[in-house]
Design an enzyme around this catalytic site. Structure first.
Site, mmCIF file in Angstrom:
data_model
loop_
_atom_site.group_PDB
_atom_site.id
_atom_site.type_symbol
_atom_site.label_atom_id
_atom_site.label_comp_id
_atom_site.label_asym_id
_atom_site.label_seq_id
_atom_site.Cartn_x
_atom_site.Cartn_y
_atom_site.Cartn_z
ATOM 1 N N LYS A 1 0.848 -1.190 0.000
ATOM 2 C CA LYS A 1 0.000 0.000 0.000
ATOM 3 C C LYS A 1 0.885 1.242 0.000
ATOM 4 O O LYS A 1 1.776 1.384 0.845
ATOM 5 C CB LYS A 1 -0.875 -0.024 1.248
ATOM 6 C CG LYS A 1 -2.224 0.609 1.108
ATOM 7 C CD LYS A 1 -3.009 0.285 2.370
ATOM 8 C CE LYS A 1 -4.329 0.976 2.404
ATOM 9 N NZ LYS A 1 -4.855 1.025 3.766
HETATM 10 C C1 E4P Z 1 -8.126 1.360 4.100
HETATM 11 O O1 E4P Z 1 -7.438 0.965 3.191
HETATM 12 C C2 E4P Z 1 -8.015 2.717 4.666
HETATM 13 O O2 E4P Z 1 -6.768 2.905 5.218
HETATM 14 C C3 E4P Z 1 -9.121 2.924 5.670
HETATM 15 O O3 E4P Z 1 -10.328 2.473 5.092
HETATM 16 C C4 E4P Z 1 -9.217 4.337 6.174
HETATM 17 O O4 E4P Z 1 -10.403 4.482 6.920
HETATM 18 P P1 E4P Z 1 -10.676 5.739 7.887
HETATM 19 O O5 E4P Z 1 -10.819 6.964 7.048
HETATM 20 O O6 E4P Z 1 -11.930 5.371 8.606
HETATM 21 O O7 E4P Z 1 -9.484 5.831 8.790
#
Ligand code: E4P
Length: 218
Positions: free
Chosen positions: A83
């Protein structure tokens, strides 16, 4: 639409995986900060539980270190997807990793143009955030719809992974507009399942079954 789980909590992952609904998992440094233990070991365990892509986020800021960290993470398990943020450095590192056959999920994507750049750099997944738009009084689902529409009209192979999902309505709307994947926190999985009429119906059927057995003296 495929369902991923958005957490590093192994108990929650085991619980939702036991429902047979999971196609992958996503983590981020914030989610990892909420659990104890060695990060690589946590990634390895998630990969054993979930039979699909498991996103592990790079925290480096420069391209060379992003590539090195991404290459190291990808070697942990074949399920690992690296990622990377949707930034200049993230794009360069994504294209280098993609050339090496390593799958990348470009995260922190907020616009269709960012998503188009991520796809063009060779990202396997792009993660538009819904909830963080809603947090600042903007329309997260509307922005996701722009990306889904743009990708449907193009020939990108990159999958649209709806992220920052906060409610069951986010999941339902992402599915209705044709997102490839939604990554969902454990709490939202439970909210999706619960319906008072289902609970009441199960209770009534159980009571009626017990009453029938009692009448027969069983
Ligand atoms: C997933 O890949 C993201 O990091 C996550 O969904 C972020 O979510 P949030 O905005 O609730 O922290």
């Amino acid at each position: 639409m495929k369902l991923f789980i958005d957490t590093a909590n192994l108990d929650d992952i085991e619980e939702i995986a036991s429902w047979g609904v999971l196609s992958g998992a996503t983590t981020n440094p914030t989610l990892l900060g909420q659990v104890e233990g060695d990060e690589d070991e946590i990634y390895r365990r998630i990969c054993e539980i979930v039979d699909g892509p498991v996103s592990a986020e790079v925290v480096a800021g420069d391209v060379a270190t992003m590539i090195a960290e991404g290459t190291r993470l990808a070697a942990i398990h074949p399920h690992i997807v690296v990622k990377l943020p949707t930034s200049r450095e993230g794009l360069s590192a994504t294209s280098a990793l993609a050339r090496d056959g390593i799958r990348v999920n470009m995260t922190l994507c907020f616009t269709a143009n960012q998503a188009i750049l991520a796809a063009s750099a060779g990202a396997a997944f792009v993660s538009p955030f819904i909830g963080r738009f809603d947090d600042i009084n903007e329309d997260g689902l509307g922005r996701l719809a722009e990306i889904v529409e743009a990708f449907a009209a193009s020939n990108f192979e990159t999958e649209v992974l709806a992220a920052s999902v906060r409610t069951p309505v986010h999941v339902m709307e992402a599915a209705r507009m044709g997102a490839d994947i939604a990554t969902i926190p454990p709490k939202v999985f439970h909210q999706m399942l619960h319906h008072p009429l289902t609970t009441a119906g199960i209770d009534t059927f159980n009571e009626d079954h017990a009453a029938r057995l009692a009448r027969r003296g069983a």
